[in-house]
Design a protein around this motif. Structure first.
Motif, PDB file in Angstrom:
ATOM      1  N   LEU A 222       0.780  -1.108   0.141  1.00 33.53           N
ATOM      2  CA  LEU A 222       0.193  -0.051   0.177  1.00 33.53           C
ATOM      3  C   LEU A 222       0.833   1.088  -0.006  1.00 33.53           C
ATOM      4  CD1 LEU A 222      -2.864  -1.106   2.680  1.00 33.53           C
ATOM      5  CD2 LEU A 222      -2.988  -0.714   0.102  1.00 33.53           C
ATOM      6  N   ASP A 223       2.017   1.033   0.462  1.00 37.43           N
ATOM      7  CA  ASP A 223       3.012   2.271   0.125  1.00 37.43           C
ATOM      8  C   ASP A 223       2.631   3.417   1.237  1.00 37.43           C
ATOM      9  OD1 ASP A 223       5.417   3.508  -0.602  1.00 37.43           O
ATOM     10  OD2 ASP A 223       4.624   4.180  -2.248  1.00 37.43           O
ATOM     11  N   LEU A 224       2.167   2.987   2.415  1.00 43.19           N
ATOM     12  CA  LEU A 224       1.785   3.906   3.363  1.00 43.19           C
ATOM     13  C   LEU A 224       3.083   4.451   4.317  1.00 43.19           C
ATOM     14  CD1 LEU A 224      -1.416   2.073   4.608  1.00 43.19           C
ATOM     15  CD2 LEU A 224      -1.198   3.933   3.144  1.00 43.19           C
ATOM     16  N   ASP A 225       2.837   5.602   4.650  1.00 41.58           N
ATOM     17  CA  ASP A 225       3.804   6.332   5.604  1.00 41.58           C
ATOM     18  C   ASP A 225       3.435   6.408   6.887  1.00 41.58           C
ATOM     19  OD1 ASP A 225       5.895   7.441   3.624  1.00 41.58           O
ATOM     20  OD2 ASP A 225       4.114   8.455   2.891  1.00 41.58           O
ATOM     21  N   LEU A 226       2.037   6.206   7.296  1.00 40.29           N
ATOM     22  CA  LEU A 226       1.426   6.131   8.508  1.00 40.29           C
ATOM     23  C   LEU A 226       0.199   5.510   8.421  1.00 40.29           C
ATOM     24  CD1 LEU A 226       2.210   9.830   9.280  1.00 40.29           C
ATOM     25  CD2 LEU A 226       2.952   8.118  10.669  1.00 40.29           C
ATOM     26  N   ALA A 227      -0.286   4.786   9.428  1.00 42.92           N
ATOM     27  CA  ALA A 227      -1.523   4.094   9.557  1.00 42.92           C
ATOM     28  C   ALA A 227      -2.062   3.840  10.793  1.00 42.92           C
ATOM     29  CB  ALA A 227      -1.445   2.714   8.628  1.00 42.92           C
ATOM     30  N   SER A 228      -3.369   3.965  11.210  1.00 40.53           N
ATOM     31  CA  SER A 228      -3.637   3.972  12.368  1.00 40.53           C
ATOM     32  C   SER A 228      -4.741   2.826  12.510  1.00 40.53           C
ATOM     33  CB  SER A 228      -4.581   5.274  12.716  1.00 40.53           C
ATOM     34  OG  SER A 228      -3.831   6.330  12.539  1.00 40.53           O
ATOM     35  N   ILE A 229      -4.471   1.978  13.685  1.00 40.85           N
ATOM     36  CA  ILE A 229      -5.223   0.741  13.992  1.00 40.85           C
ATOM     37  C   ILE A 229      -6.026   0.987  15.251  1.00 40.85           C
ATOM     38  CG2 ILE A 229      -5.004  -1.614  14.556  1.00 40.85           C
ATOM     39  CD1 ILE A 229      -2.131  -0.106  12.650  1.00 40.85           C
ATOM     40  N   SER A 230      -6.925   0.231  15.575  1.00 45.54           N
ATOM     41  CA  SER A 230      -7.943   0.207  16.717  1.00 45.54           C
ATOM     42  C   SER A 230      -8.262  -1.107  17.140  1.00 45.54           C
ATOM     43  CB  SER A 230      -9.274   1.143  16.530  1.00 45.54           C
ATOM     44  OG  SER A 230     -10.029   1.046  17.887  1.00 45.54           O
ATOM     45  N   GLY A 231      -7.894  -1.567  18.255  1.00 50.68           N
ATOM     46  CA  GLY A 231      -8.047  -2.979  18.861  1.00 50.68           C
ATOM     47  C   GLY A 231      -9.508  -3.405  18.529  1.00 50.68           C
ATOM     48  N   HIS A 232     -10.488  -2.417  19.148  1.00 52.35           N
ATOM     49  CA  HIS A 232     -11.905  -3.100  19.500  1.00 52.35           C
ATOM     50  C   HIS A 232     -12.979  -3.113  18.494  1.00 52.35           C
ATOM     51  CE1 HIS A 232     -14.250   0.755  19.423  1.00 52.35           C
ATOM     52  NE2 HIS A 232     -13.058   1.331  19.327  1.00 52.35           N
ATOM     53  N   LYS A 233     -12.292  -2.712  17.170  1.00 50.73           N
ATOM     54  CA  LYS A 233     -12.686  -2.787  15.843  1.00 50.73           C
ATOM     55  C   LYS A 233     -12.474  -4.285  15.365  1.00 50.73           C
ATOM     56  CE  LYS A 233     -13.891   1.410  15.776  1.00 50.73           C
ATOM     57  NZ  LYS A 233     -15.335   2.162  15.990  1.00 50.73           N
ATOM     58  N   PHE A 234     -11.699  -4.905  15.837  1.00 49.56           N
ATOM     59  CA  PHE A 234     -11.630  -6.469  15.368  1.00 49.56           C
ATOM     60  C   PHE A 234     -11.426  -7.439  16.317  1.00 49.56           C
ATOM     61  CE2 PHE A 234      -7.406  -4.603  15.489  1.00 49.56           C
ATOM     62  CZ  PHE A 234      -6.468  -5.717  15.328  1.00 49.56           C
ATOM     63  N   TYR A 235     -12.579  -7.226  17.175  1.00 50.98           N
ATOM     64  CA  TYR A 235     -12.705  -8.418  18.276  1.00 50.98           C
ATOM     65  C   TYR A 235     -11.361  -8.442  19.445  1.00 50.98           C
ATOM     66  CZ  TYR A 235     -15.579  -9.466  14.432  1.00 50.98           C
ATOM     67  OH  TYR A 235     -16.640  -9.381  13.443  1.00 50.98           O
ATOM     68  N   GLY A 236     -10.749  -7.236  19.607  1.00 51.80           N
ATOM     69  CA  GLY A 236      -9.810  -7.095  20.535  1.00 51.80           C
ATOM     70  C   GLY A 236     -10.307  -6.072  21.804  1.00 51.80           C
ATOM     71  N   PRO A 237      -9.670  -5.806  22.562  1.00 54.56           N
ATOM     72  CA  PRO A 237     -10.061  -4.878  23.850  1.00 54.56           C
ATOM     73  C   PRO A 237     -10.161  -3.521  23.412  1.00 54.56           C
ATOM     74  CG  PRO A 237      -7.890  -5.472  24.323  1.00 54.56           C
ATOM     75  CD  PRO A 237      -8.358  -6.208  23.007  1.00 54.56           C
ATOM     76  N   LYS A 238     -11.004  -2.473  24.111  1.00 58.36           N
ATOM     77  CA  LYS A 238     -11.320  -1.446  24.039  1.00 58.36           C
ATOM     78  C   LYS A 238     -10.103  -0.669  24.634  1.00 58.36           C
ATOM     79  CE  LYS A 238     -16.103  -1.160  23.549  1.00 58.36           C
ATOM     80  NZ  LYS A 238     -16.424  -2.666  23.574  1.00 58.36           N
ATOM     81  N   GLY A 239      -9.658   0.470  24.328  1.00 63.19           N
ATOM     82  CA  GLY A 239      -8.557   1.305  24.934  1.00 63.19           C
ATOM     83  C   GLY A 239      -7.041   0.948  24.520  1.00 63.19           C
ATOM     84  N   ILE A 240      -7.098   0.162  23.319  1.00 64.00           N
ATOM     85  CA  ILE A 240      -5.738  -0.239  22.941  1.00 64.00           C
ATOM     86  C   ILE A 240      -5.729   0.020  21.079  1.00 64.00           C
ATOM     87  CG2 ILE A 240      -6.135  -2.639  22.649  1.00 64.00           C
ATOM     88  CD1 ILE A 240      -2.633  -0.866  23.668  1.00 64.00           C
ATOM     89  N   GLY A 241      -4.556   0.453  20.549  1.00 60.46           N
ATOM     90  CA  GLY A 241      -4.649   0.620  19.334  1.00 60.46           C
ATOM     91  C   GLY A 241      -2.990   0.753  19.030  1.00 60.46           C
ATOM     92  N   ALA A 242      -2.760   1.050  17.593  1.00 57.22           N
ATOM     93  CA  ALA A 242      -1.504   1.109  17.206  1.00 57.22           C
ATOM     94  C   ALA A 242      -1.209   2.200  16.103  1.00 57.22           C
ATOM     95  CB  ALA A 242      -0.844  -0.296  16.799  1.00 57.22           C
ATOM     96  N   LEU A 243      -0.002   2.948  15.954  1.00 64.14           N
ATOM     97  CA  LEU A 243       0.282   3.633  15.035  1.00 64.14           C
ATOM     98  C   LEU A 243       1.647   2.886  14.084  1.00 64.14           C
ATOM     99  CD1 LEU A 243      -0.066   6.064  13.095  1.00 64.14           C
ATOM    100  CD2 LEU A 243       1.505   7.294  14.577  1.00 64.14           C
ATOM    101  N   PHE A 244       1.506   2.603  12.871  1.00 60.79           N
ATOM    102  CA  PHE A 244       2.384   2.450  11.902  1.00 60.79           C
ATOM    103  C   PHE A 244       2.979   3.448  11.461  1.00 60.79           C
ATOM    104  CE2 PHE A 244       3.658   2.119   7.563  1.00 60.79           C
ATOM    105  CZ  PHE A 244       4.695   1.076   7.596  1.00 60.79           C
ATOM    106  N   VAL A 245       4.300   3.675  11.948  1.00 54.30           N
ATOM    107  CA  VAL A 245       5.465   4.793  11.212  1.00 54.30           C
ATOM    108  C   VAL A 245       6.239   4.117  10.620  1.00 54.30           C
ATOM    109  CG1 VAL A 245       6.483   6.606  12.337  1.00 54.30           C
ATOM    110  CG2 VAL A 245       4.737   5.578  13.544  1.00 54.30           C
TER     111      VAL A 245
END
Length: 383
Positions: free
Chosen positions: A193-216
């Motif tokens: 996808l040739d991304l520089d930055l990308a945002s992720i949220s755990g509770h949108k795919f059956y993980g817990p709320k309050g956690i996510g990640a940033l691809f850098v």
């Protein structure tokens, strides 16, 4: 209750919960206390989870920064990149995004106007997708950053990032994408996808709320000014003690998605097509908002022919769905996404979002369709 709001949040998978539990009460060491065994055990669990998420995204684990979720990740990506550019003397001030982005992207972009940056909000077509030529035209002015979400949270419409990325590269800008609604639902490869930055949220795919990640991205390296000052955790990009149980849960959710995504997507798509056909038979004249072809399997954004969506939902309280973004629920207002796609206010008011997920059954969907059809006909359906 029949839960059909899986774009707002998903049930934490029982397997994810099981993986998390020991880290609440038995292995409770601080992952940043590397001087003793319990701290090191927690740190190892953090890095294992980072590797699990990296495998799902086809990224280098060192490119993943844990955050509290997509809102923080989007703010860190957009504000962090802009402020670093200004600090290093980069003259570019234009930041391009879409009018249909989630509020946690539109908000940071608008905030930066007060710091001298130029927000540009591009329109979309009736199908909810960006015309690549509009992006080319916008990039005729030197641009620092382009932010385009992979999947819209209200309509489920997929933007063609693979086609947009070369345009961004040719324009010399960085590319950020909010992947909150895409992770676990679509195959994703950060390199392809040739991304520089990308945002992720755990509770949108059956993980817990309050956690996510940033691809850098590391190569070429993307640099950010952190939002938080403190102990310098996460390579200085996100200070604060990491919540080991939540990080472990995010990793487990990523591993499950990597193993089950293809099979799960096919099952959910079949369920979506089934309930759509049933609803269209029961409610003649019902329409789908946005592209049905370029859409994640579990989403339907439906426009009722005769009744206000909120009224129908009130008549069928046993079905949990929504009229749009959960983040706007406290302030009922017309969907900015559907309005940007050209719908009139009365059409927006007749639209609702139905989200199918991992734990949705065919029987639930059949019953929900019947209940919504009755509610549309003015017959109240007890919860």
């Amino acid at each position: 209750m029949i839960y059909l709001d899986n774009q707002a949040t998903t049930q934490c998978d029982p397997r994810v919960l099981e993986a998390m539990l020991p880290w609440f009460g038995v292995e409770y060491g601080n992952p940043h206390s590397a001087e003793h065994a319990m701290g090191q055990t927690a740190a190892d669990a953090i890095e294992h989870a980072r590797g699990q998420l990296a495998e799902l995204l086809h990224a280098d684990p060192r490119e993943l920064v844990f955050t509290s979720g997509a809102t923080e990740s989007n703010n860190l990506a957009i504000k962090g990149a802009a402020r670093h550019a200004r600090r290093t003397g980069d003259p570019r001030r234009r930041i391009v995004t879409l009018v249909t982005e989630h509020p946690c992207v539109l908000g940071p972009v608008r905030d930066l106007a007060e710091e001298g940056f130029e927000p540009v909000m591009l329109p979309v077509g009736p199908d909810g997708r960006l015309d690549p030529q509009r992006l080319r035209d916008a990039l005729a002015v030197p641009t620092l950053l382009v932010s385009v979400m992979a999947v819209n949270n209200e309509t489920g419409v997929i933007q063609d990032l693979a086609a947009l990325a070369p345009i961004v590269r040719a324009g010399g800008a960085m590319l950020h994408s909010d992947l909150a609604q895409a992770v676990g639902k679509l195959p994703l490869d950060m390199r392809a996808l040739d991304l520089d930055l990308a945002s992720i949220s755990g509770h949108k795919f059956y993980g817990p709320k309050g956690i996510g990640a940033l691809f850098v991205r590391r190569r070429p390296r993307v640099r950010l000014v952190p939002l938080l000052s403190g102990g310098g955790q996460e390579r200085g990009l996100r200070s604060g003690t990491l919540p080991t149980p939540l990080v472990v849960g995010l990793g487990e959710a990523a591993q499950l998605a990597a193993l089950e995504l293809t099979k799960e997507a096919a099952r959910i798509r079949a369920l979506r097509d089934r309930v759509l056909a049933r609803l269209q038979a029961l409610i003649p004249g019902m329409m789908v908002n946005g592209s049905l072809e370029q859409r994640i399997p579990g989403n339907l954004n439906l426009r009722l022919p005769n009744r206000d969506a909120l009224a129908v939902m009130a008549m069928a309280p046993g079905v949990c769905l929504s009229t749009g973004s959960a983040c706007s629920a406290a302030e009922i207002q017309p969907s900015h996404v559907l309005s940007a796609m050209g719908l009139e206010p009365d059409q927006v008011a007749r639209s609702l979002r139905l989200g199918i997920g991992r734990f949705t059954s065919a029987d639930e969907l059949d019953r929900a369709a019947d209940m919504l059809a009755s509610a549309h006909d003015g017959v109240a359906v007890p919860a």
